[in-house]
Design a protein around this motif. Structure first.
Motif, PDB file in Angstrom:
ATOM      1  N   VAL A 101      31.826  12.144  57.829  1.00 15.45           N
ATOM      2  CA  VAL A 101      30.758  11.437  57.097  1.00 15.45           C
ATOM      3  C   VAL A 101      30.862   9.930  57.312  1.00 15.45           C
ATOM      4  CG1 VAL A 101      29.831  10.923  54.816  1.00 15.45           C
ATOM      5  CG2 VAL A 101      30.479  13.258  55.396  1.00 15.45           C
ATOM      6  N   ASP A 102      32.060   9.410  57.250  1.00 16.95           N
ATOM      7  CA  ASP A 102      32.252   7.961  57.461  1.00 16.95           C
ATOM      8  C   ASP A 102      31.762   7.539  58.839  1.00 16.95           C
ATOM      9  OD1 ASP A 102      33.264   7.682  54.964  1.00 16.95           O
ATOM     10  OD2 ASP A 102      35.378   7.747  55.596  1.00 16.95           O
ATOM     11  N   LYS A 103      32.111   8.317  59.842  1.00 12.91           N
ATOM     12  CA  LYS A 103      31.674   7.982  61.212  1.00 12.91           C
ATOM     13  C   LYS A 103      30.150   8.029  61.334  1.00 12.91           C
ATOM     14  CE  LYS A 103      35.803   9.482  63.728  1.00 12.91           C
ATOM     15  NZ  LYS A 103      36.326  10.450  64.743  1.00 12.91           N
ATOM     16  N   GLU A 104      29.566   9.037  60.758  1.00  8.78           N
ATOM     17  CA  GLU A 104      28.108   9.197  60.858  1.00  8.78           C
ATOM     18  C   GLU A 104      27.378   8.057  60.145  1.00  8.78           C
ATOM     19  OE1 GLU A 104      24.534  11.058  61.971  1.00  8.78           O
ATOM     20  OE2 GLU A 104      26.606  11.336  62.633  1.00  8.78           O
ATOM     21  N   GLU A 105      27.877   7.750  58.949  1.00  7.43           N
ATOM     22  CA  GLU A 105      27.235   6.665  58.198  1.00  7.43           C
ATOM     23  C   GLU A 105      27.383   5.328  58.923  1.00  7.43           C
ATOM     24  OE1 GLU A 105      28.943   6.733  54.351  1.00  7.43           O
ATOM     25  OE2 GLU A 105      27.669   8.369  53.622  1.00  7.43           O
ATOM     26  N   TYR A 106      28.540   5.102  59.467  1.00  9.94           N
ATOM     27  CA  TYR A 106      28.766   3.837  60.191  1.00  9.94           C
ATOM     28  C   TYR A 106      27.843   3.720  61.399  1.00  9.94           C
ATOM     29  CZ  TYR A 106      31.068   0.190  62.884  1.00  9.94           C
ATOM     30  OH  TYR A 106      31.323  -0.956  63.610  1.00  9.94           O
ATOM     31  N   ARG A 107      27.774   4.825  62.137  1.00 11.00           N
ATOM     32  CA  ARG A 107      26.905   4.791  63.319  1.00 11.00           C
ATOM     33  C   ARG A 107      25.451   4.564  62.922  1.00 11.00           C
ATOM     34  NH1 ARG A 107      26.013   9.917  67.237  1.00 11.00           N
ATOM     35  NH2 ARG A 107      24.869  10.583  65.393  1.00 11.00           N
ATOM     36  N   ASN A 108      25.042   5.269  61.882  1.00 10.66           N
ATOM     37  CA  ASN A 108      23.651   5.107  61.448  1.00 10.66           C
ATOM     38  C   ASN A 108      23.374   3.691  60.939  1.00 10.66           C
ATOM     39  OD1 ASN A 108      23.071   7.747  62.098  1.00 10.66           O
ATOM     40  ND2 ASN A 108      23.448   8.535  60.011  1.00 10.66           N
ATOM     41  N   ALA A 109      24.351   3.133  60.229  1.00  8.85           N
ATOM     42  CA  ALA A 109      24.171   1.764  59.701  1.00  8.85           C
ATOM     43  C   ALA A 109      24.073   0.750  60.832  1.00  8.85           C
ATOM     44  CB  ALA A 109      25.333   1.426  58.770  1.00  8.85           C
ATOM     45  N   VAL A 110      24.955   0.909  61.815  1.00 10.66           N
ATOM     46  CA  VAL A 110      24.913  -0.022  62.962  1.00 10.66           C
ATOM     47  C   VAL A 110      23.591   0.109  63.693  1.00 10.66           C
ATOM     48  CG1 VAL A 110      25.923  -0.524  65.214  1.00 10.66           C
ATOM     49  CG2 VAL A 110      27.395  -0.143  63.237  1.00 10.66           C
ATOM     50  N   GLN A 111      23.174   1.318  63.933  1.00 14.96           N
ATOM     51  CA  GLN A 111      21.915   1.528  64.647  1.00 14.96           C
ATOM     52  C   GLN A 111      20.726   0.973  63.857  1.00 14.96           C
ATOM     53  OE1 GLN A 111      21.925   5.755  65.312  1.00 14.96           O
ATOM     54  NE2 GLN A 111      22.857   5.565  67.350  1.00 14.96           N
ATOM     55  N   SER A 112      20.736   1.217  62.559  1.00 14.62           N
ATOM     56  CA  SER A 112      19.626   0.717  61.726  1.00 14.62           C
ATOM     57  C   SER A 112      19.557  -0.813  61.722  1.00 14.62           C
ATOM     58  CB  SER A 112      19.789   1.235  60.283  1.00 14.62           C
ATOM     59  OG  SER A 112      19.672   2.622  60.239  1.00 14.62           O
TER      60      SER A 112
ATOM     61  N   GLU B 162      16.568  -2.814  63.245  1.00 14.40           N
ATOM     62  CA  GLU B 162      15.794  -3.742  62.408  1.00 14.40           C
ATOM     63  C   GLU B 162      15.727  -5.130  63.037  1.00 14.40           C
ATOM     64  OE1 GLU B 162      13.543  -5.457  59.569  1.00 14.40           O
ATOM     65  OE2 GLU B 162      13.938  -3.328  59.871  1.00 14.40           O
ATOM     66  N   THR B 163      16.893  -5.550  63.596  1.00 18.79           N
ATOM     67  CA  THR B 163      16.912  -6.859  64.285  1.00 18.79           C
ATOM     68  C   THR B 163      15.969  -6.840  65.480  1.00 18.79           C
ATOM     69  OG1 THR B 163      19.189  -7.245  63.601  1.00 18.79           O
ATOM     70  CG2 THR B 163      18.359  -8.529  65.487  1.00 18.79           C
ATOM     71  N   LEU B 164      15.965  -5.739  66.224  1.00 18.80           N
ATOM     72  CA  LEU B 164      15.064  -5.630  67.377  1.00 18.80           C
ATOM     73  C   LEU B 164      13.605  -5.662  66.949  1.00 18.80           C
ATOM     74  CD1 LEU B 164      16.943  -2.899  69.488  1.00 18.80           C
ATOM     75  CD2 LEU B 164      16.861  -5.360  69.898  1.00 18.80           C
ATOM     76  N   ARG B 165      13.281  -4.933  65.849  1.00 16.40           N
ATOM     77  CA  ARG B 165      11.897  -4.946  65.370  1.00 16.40           C
ATOM     78  C   ARG B 165      11.478  -6.353  64.934  1.00 16.40           C
ATOM     79  NH1 ARG B 165      13.407   0.114  63.139  1.00 16.40           N
ATOM     80  NH2 ARG B 165      13.946  -0.864  61.158  1.00 16.40           N
ATOM     81  N   ARG B 166      12.404  -7.020  64.219  1.00 16.97           N
ATOM     82  CA  ARG B 166      12.078  -8.382  63.762  1.00 16.97           C
ATOM     83  C   ARG B 166      11.852  -9.320  64.945  1.00 16.97           C
ATOM     84  NH1 ARG B 166      15.157 -12.625  63.235  1.00 16.97           N
ATOM     85  NH2 ARG B 166      17.099 -11.442  63.469  1.00 16.97           N
ATOM     86  N   ILE B 167      12.740  -9.196  65.937  1.00 14.31           N
ATOM     87  CA  ILE B 167      12.608 -10.085  67.101  1.00 14.31           C
ATOM     88  C   ILE B 167      11.337  -9.754  67.889  1.00 14.31           C
ATOM     89  CG2 ILE B 167      13.652 -10.727  69.305  1.00 14.31           C
ATOM     90  CD1 ILE B 167      16.387 -10.336  67.983  1.00 14.31           C
ATOM     91  N   ASN B 168      11.055  -8.486  68.049  1.00 17.56           N
ATOM     92  CA  ASN B 168       9.829  -8.088  68.760  1.00 17.56           C
ATOM     93  C   ASN B 168       8.574  -8.593  68.038  1.00 17.56           C
ATOM     94  OD1 ASN B 168      10.811  -6.731  71.019  1.00 17.56           O
ATOM     95  ND2 ASN B 168      11.204  -4.853  69.857  1.00 17.56           N
ATOM     96  N   LYS B 169       8.579  -8.475  66.703  1.00 11.43           N
ATOM     97  CA  LYS B 169       7.450  -8.956  65.909  1.00 11.43           C
ATOM     98  C   LYS B 169       7.290 -10.477  66.064  1.00 11.43           C
ATOM     99  CE  LYS B 169       5.591  -9.128  61.222  1.00 11.43           C
ATOM    100  NZ  LYS B 169       5.843  -8.806  59.795  1.00 11.43           N
TER     101      LYS B 169
END
Length: 396
Positions: free
Chosen positions: A144-155, A159-166
């Motif tokens: 669970v820790d690994k999955e949450e960490y990966r998901n948090a990093v990806q999110s 989000e940074t990519l979406r903000r920069i693209n916008k």
């Protein structure tokens, strides 16, 4: 001699040189004088004066046009300056936006690199499935820790990519707006530059035309001066081939120091006989200072006589006097104190009868006989001694 009145236009000569015809006026010396028609220059002088008048009217129109052209140029210069400032500001904004776009792109590339590095750090063998992650975990909690960490990093990275693209999209839209505005302003500037070039061309052409008219007026004035010189020579021949120098202010005339409005000088030639006194061209009786008519008016006034004001050119005096009920004699009957008119020529010439000899000859004094605005008379100024034939005598 011509006398300009208040109602006559400025281009009429207010006092011409004496136009005396040989055979009509004879000197006391009884010398034979060849026939001279001193008015033979008048038509040419009049034509040149009319040309100058037309040229000056054209000059006035050109000067008004030149003023209009210059005003248009000044207005265009102001518009160009204002537009240039706007263009410079928009170019700076354009450069700023491009810098921001480039910075956003660099950040986007960086974040993508970070995402890639994080995933690689987390999973050395590359992409693994959820089942594989579960198998490699020590327990469910570790999974669970690994999955949450990966998901948090990806999110976070997404989000940074979406903000920069916008942001990048917004910056590109703004840059497009600025690019369009710049294109419009640069087109306007090109049109203003073209308009200014045309106004400058018209102004240059206008100035060239003004120079042509000024040169024409100058050339005509030179011709008029030469014709008047010849006219004076022809007139003076009727007084025996010449005269002694005149006397400034001679005969007690109070305006002998009237200055030439064209030169500011008392002495020397004065074009058009425009002598002024205290900024005025007119004596108390309506005649130009230092002209033959002014001298005769001064003498008549000194004698206590009246009825001679505003009578125009010298050769107009006889008819004007008769119209006022004043006695006029032709060719004989001269009296001391008369106004003596030689009607010959375009303007004629008028003199004052100082005396009448026993054999019917008239001793006269006058001004401007030689076109110099000077006095000639009995007190050392070379008086004219003329017989009565051809002269007109006005008995004020």
């Amino acid at each position: 001699m011509k006398q300009k009145t208040f109602k006559k236009i400025a281009w009429q000569k207010k006092l011409g040189t004496p136009l005396l015809v040989a055979g009509v006026l004879v000197l006391l010396t009884a010398a034979v004088v060849p026939q001279v028609t001193a008015d033979r220059f008048d038509d040419e002088i009049k034509q040149l004066q009319q040309q100058n008048s037309q040229s000056r009217n054209s000059l006035q129109e050109l000067q008004l046009q030149a003023s209009s052209f210059q005003n248009a140029i000044d207005l265009l210069n102001g518009q160009i300056t204002q537009l240039s400032a706007q263009i410079a500001a928009n170019q700076a904004e354009q450069a700023k936006l491009q810098t921001q776009i480039d910075e956003a792109q660099a950040e986007l590339d960086h974040q993508r690199s970070v995402l890639s590095a994080d995933i690689k750090a987390m999973y050395v063998d590359g992409d693994i499935t959820t089942l594989e992650m579960l198998a490699t975990s020590r327990n469910l909690s570790d999974f669970v820790d690994k999955e949450e960490y990966r998901n948090a990093v990806q999110s976070k990275i997404q989000e940074t990519l979406r903000r920069i693209n916008k942001l990048q999209a917004e910056l590109k839209d703004k840059k497009q707006d600025v690019d369009r505005l710049l294109a419009e302003q640069q087109s306007q500037q090109a049109q203003l530059d073209a308009n200014r070039a045309e106004q400058n061309r018209l102004l240059t052409m206008n100035v060239s035309q003004q120079n042509e008219y000024n040169n024409q007026i100058k050339a005509n004035n030179s011709k008029i001066s030469e014709l008047r010189r010849q006219q004076v020579i022809a007139n003076l021949a009727l007084f025996g081939g010449g005269v002694t120098p005149g006397i400034p202010g001679g005969g007690g005339y109070p305006w002998g120091n009237a200055y030439c409005v064209h030169t500011g000088q008392v002495g020397g030639d004065c074009y058009n006989y425009d002598w002024y006194f205290n900024s005025s061209a007119w004596d108390p009786w309506g005649y130009g200072f230092r002209n033959c008519t002014s001298w005769v008016a001064y003498k008549l006034a000194s004698d206590g006589k009246t009825g001679f004001t505003f009578m125009g050119n010298a050769n107009n005096w006889p008819a004007a006097a008769k119209a006022r009920g004043i006695s006029v004699s032709y060719g004989s009957g001269a009296r001391a104190g008369d106004a003596v008119v030689n009607p010959q020529g375009y303007y004629g010439h008028i003199m004052y009868a100082e005396a009448v000899t026993g054999d019917g000859r008239v001793v006269v004094s006058d001004y401007n006989r030689a076109g110099d605005g000077l006095y000639r008379g009995p007190d050392g100024g070379n008086p004219g001694v003329l017989n009565e034939s051809g002269l007109v005598f006005i008995h004020f």
